[in-house]
Design a protein around this motif. Structure first.
Motif: not given
Length: 320
Positions: A11-37
């Motif tokens: 998300v940070v280095e590659q500038g990719r959307p959180v919604a796309h990354v969480v699908v690739e890592l098989n976690v929910s969008r809420a989990t992705g935003y939590k760890w990013l925060a």
């Protein structure tokens, strides 16, 4: 940690959307935003797991009440069910307090001293054999009051004979238990004299030898005269090449395996049903011993019978 760091990197280095990354890592969008925060707020340290313990415990037992619980446990050796009503707490709460302070269960303690009972087990069969005598009241022919009930003719006759000084007497169950295997041997005798005890030890040793324990190295007993100062007992030990061991005075738990076997003997043989005579009860002993040694599961042996340790150690395989 690796997955969370990878999420941040994409998300940070590659500038990719959180919604796309969480699908690739098989976690929910809420989990992705939590760890990013958490990473943005704390850096790499924010990616570690946090304790789930609450920041505040408004209903936690007050410290002074906990001290009362600990004092009652230490001075009176009470359990949660008895401490609870004394301090106005539920037994489950008392149990939680005791657990939080690392106090052992009462069953694990020596009641007079409060010290933890250190349990032990010898490394090989025959290294230590526990010997003890269980005293049982003899049974009149036809059965005693326990078989016929209180108020029966048998019960009244027994009371009359006691008042007249005439007693039916006792049966003495001599027991030997191997410390490592819990294999047990027992005989019934009319007394616990030294000569009787010595002869029993010889027969017990022969029985153990027939069941895969060729030699007894040590024999532990209480401090009865038949064991402590008896020439016959010492000669029997010398014949077997065994060393005597004695329990500490007023500490029967030193010979705990024998004491526990006596309790099992009473619960599962002597008092399992009303017997019509002492001979009837004695006739049931060999069958029960076989069941105990060959078929009855033993919690200290992982649910296996005592004979299983002989077959494992000696490869006998035919004592089943």
């Amino acid at each position: 940690m690796h997955g969370r760091a990878e999420l941040v990197r994409r998300v940070v280095e590659q500038g990719r959307p959180v919604a796309h990354v969480v699908v690739e890592l098989n976690v929910s969008r809420a989990t992705g935003y939590k760890w990013l925060a958490r990473w943005r707020a704390e850096g790499p340290a924010g990616l570690f797991d946090r304790s789930s313990r609450a920041h505040r415990l408004p209903r936690k037992t007050p410290a002074e009440l906990e001290q009362r619980v600990l004092a009652l446990r230490g001075t009176r050796k009470l359990g949660p069910a008895r401490i609870g009503p004394l301090v106005g707490l539920a037994p489950s709460t008392v149990h939680a307090v005791l657990t939080r302070h690392g106090l052992h269960r009462l069953a694990w303690l020596d009641r007079p001293t409060g010290e933890l009972v250190r349990r032990y087990e010898r490394a090989r069969p025959g290294e230590l054999v526990h010997v003890d005598v269980k005293k049982l009241g003899a049974i009149r022919a036809g059965g005693g009051w326990w078989a016929h009930g209180r108020g029966s003719a048998q019960h009244n006759n027994a009371r009359t004979e006691q008042l007249a000084g005439r007693r039916v007497g006792y049966d003495y169950v001599h027991c030997a238990i191997d410390d490592h295997t819990r294999l047990a041997y027992a005989e019934i005798h009319p007394d616990e004299k030294a000569v009787t005890c010595a002869a029993f030890l010889h027969r017990a040793a022969a029985w153990f030898a027939d069941h895969g324990i060729p030699r007894i190295e040590r024999v532990m007993t209480d401090n009865a005269k038949a064991y402590r100062i008896s020439h016959a007992w010492r000669e029997a030990l010398a014949d077997l090449g065994a060393q005597p061991r004695f329990t500490r005075s007023y500490r029967p738990q030193t010979n705990g395996k024998a004491e526990r076997f006596n309790r099992t003997l009473a619960d599962e043989w002597a008092y399992i049903r009303p017997f019509t005579s002492s001979a009837d009860r004695a006739a049931a002993l060999p069958g029960w011993l076989h069941t105990y040694n060959h078929h009855r599961s033993h919690t200290a042996l992982g649910g296996h019978p005592p004979i299983s340790r002989i077959t494992v150690n000696n490869g006998a395989g035919h004592y089943t």
